[in-house]
Design a protein around this motif. Sequence first.
Motif, PDB file in Angstrom:
ATOM      1  N   PRO A  30      24.012 -47.289 -16.530  1.00 49.76           N
ATOM      2  CA  PRO A  30      23.141 -48.796 -15.873  1.00 49.76           C
ATOM      3  C   PRO A  30      23.042 -49.482 -17.278  1.00 49.76           C
ATOM      4  CG  PRO A  30      21.555 -46.958 -16.113  1.00 49.76           C
ATOM      5  CD  PRO A  30      22.951 -46.198 -16.592  1.00 49.76           C
TER       6      PRO A  30
ATOM      7  N   TYR B 247      21.882 -53.976 -13.581  1.00 49.72           N
ATOM      8  CA  TYR B 247      20.434 -53.385 -12.682  1.00 49.72           C
ATOM      9  C   TYR B 247      19.286 -54.204 -13.239  1.00 49.72           C
ATOM     10  CZ  TYR B 247      22.920 -49.129 -11.326  1.00 49.72           C
ATOM     11  OH  TYR B 247      23.614 -48.140 -10.826  1.00 49.72           O
TER      12      TYR B 247
ATOM     13  N   ALA C 226      15.564 -49.516 -13.599  1.00 56.04           N
ATOM     14  CA  ALA C 226      17.045 -49.470 -13.550  1.00 56.04           C
ATOM     15  C   ALA C 226      17.367 -47.987 -13.706  1.00 56.04           C
ATOM     16  CB  ALA C 226      17.525 -50.157 -14.739  1.00 56.04           C
TER      17      ALA C 226
ATOM     18  N   HIS D 241      19.550 -46.266 -10.931  1.00 57.42           N
ATOM     19  CA  HIS D 241      20.830 -45.563 -10.932  1.00 57.42           C
ATOM     20  C   HIS D 241      20.854 -43.945 -10.722  1.00 57.42           C
ATOM     21  CE1 HIS D 241      23.709 -43.722 -13.688  1.00 57.42           C
ATOM     22  NE2 HIS D 241      24.479 -44.559 -13.595  1.00 57.42           N
TER      23      HIS D 241
END
Length: 721
Positions: free
Chosen positions: A78, A100, A119, A123
Amino acid sequence: MGNQRILIVEDDMVAGVYFQQMLVEQGFDVAGPASSVEEMMASIADARPDLIIIDIILSGVKDGIEAARFIAERHDIPFIYLTSHTDPDTIARAKATGPYGFLLKPVNPSELAVAIEFAIYRHGMEKELRERERKYRLLADNMLDMVGMCDPWGIFTYVSPSYAAVLGYPEEELLGRPLYAIIHPEDLPAIRDIATRSADDDASGIAAYRVIHRDGRVLWFESKWKVLTGEDGRTLAAVFSMRDITDFKRIERALLESEEKFRYLFELSADAQLLVDGGRIIDCNSAAVNLFGAVSKEQILEKRPHELSPDIQPDGMSAESKMDEILKFAYELESISFEWMHLSLDGRQVPVDTTFTVIPIAGKRIIHAVVKDITLRKLALEALRRSEEGYRVLVETMSDGLVQGDEGGFVSFVNDRFCEMVEFSKNEIFGKSILDFIHEDDRENFQEHLCGTKRMGRGGQQIALKSRSGGKIDTIVSPRSLSDDRSRPNGIVAVFTDISDLRRLERQVLETSMKEQQRIGRDLHDDLGQILTGTGFLCESLVRKLANKSLPEAEDARGVFSLINEAKEHTRLLSRGLSPVEIDSGGIVAALERFARTIEGVYSVSCELRCDPGLAINDSMVETQFHYIVQESVTNAVRHGGARQVHIDLGKNKGQIRLSITDDGTGIPADVDPHKGMGLRTMRYRANAIGASITIAKNRGKGTAVTCVLRAPAVPFDKKY
């Protein structure tokens, strides 16, 4: 925050160090900062970061968006953008790479930490979701059943690869088409009705219907489905699996046809047939009605099988308890056969052969009984038993010994007479080779007869048995091979006739005859021969006296003297013919030498005698019969076979005396049976009388070979008897 590693991509070194310190203070492990895409690529390989923070604007040929695109294409990491620009074009380019998050400079430390955590969490969830989707798709793609998904309007949105394998439709041909397009037209109304009700009820279900294969064939499928709805109650999709049940339908149809055939065969069968459920007869055919002497089925139905039987079966068991036990075994074993005694309604006892087989009918396990009347078979078996008993009595009381063996020659049956002959009990004989009871001198000969390599005379073959005590029993044996129903040899049977007394009597008669011949020969030699010799001397003296006086009667006297000498020679020949071996002594060798010289002188042929030096038989009976056999053989060879050379061999080897006569004549004609000729039969008789074997056959080259073997050392008659 654990040991999450963050990679910073920032071409502004001051900003890069600032972000690095900020992240370290937040507890992150920081890699970088990298100032270009190239450095970022190297850092990814070395540091393996959990998240990358990228400045959208980087100096160089490639900016931060290009770097992000590289990450998205090659790495599952990410990333978050840093930017001080908010122009629409840049943001649109950045959004296309799937970031993200976005952070605007200057960055608040707490906002940075939250953005990073969110994030990484997002992910992880997406990664888990992708893995689940991959597993489910892998499962669907590899299932033997066909898996599909349709939208609310029945349009295919997913089909598993098995659709192509089973129905012949490739994936791209079905996606976007309605499911109804492949369903058989006759089944469409029912399927549409089911689909409508399922959508209304948010239901799942099972249905069987026909589907059209891509090549036009019609196949049956069983389908299971589930309707998926949203929180607002709207239908989102329908997921279903389909399994090919064409073979099952074919079997189902065949089963129905089979049941119809069963009913047809059941009713028309010549054997009585019953259906038994719960221990009671629930159905029967007309043959069963006849078997039990009934007028109609109603007299049999609802009865228990033992109620149509005598109370006690032939084995002494109660019919009721025995039938209950058989029914129990039938349900356990699925099928059982047994003999039974039924009692017809008119009082007749009927022996039957019955088979109980468990079959499924209307979801229940029913016993199907086939009942065969075996009255005639029982009568035949009883007749066979009586016949076998009579045969056994005949075999056991016969005066000859009988032995039966298997294909290996091992005894499987023997009668009492054979046991008496060899002085062994039946238990001692069973399982042993028949050759164990054949005398050593005859085992090879007997084995040749059994193997078929040697022809046996029509009257059998003389074979000697060996008793427990070592005695030798002379017999005539007639072995025959036994065959199975495919004409394959599977054993032998041999009948041994004891001829010991016959051989003893024959030898006594022959010995008496021989002694009488010898007596007559001696009388001719000693009495008549001496008288003729004396008369010859007187006649010779008379001839001289008449000649001295010159009387004419002297010539007549010489004629008388010549006749007297001729009579003396005939008397000598007669005495030798009656006793060829004894007269003038010298034994068999001297007699054969005189005979050979006579043959050469009379017939002008070569007659060679070869004898072992010092050979002595010491049995006048044996010597005399040997001489007669030689005389008959040589005379036949010269007179009838035109032989020019004759060889007579007499020798002793391994305790056996062997006499052979061979010639170069024409041999025995093909149309002459060697067992029928008077001279040949006489030679066989003489050989048997002294316990010798004789073979008469064509010579290897030409002519005839006569071989006589005395199978045991000769014993003088007076000593033996």
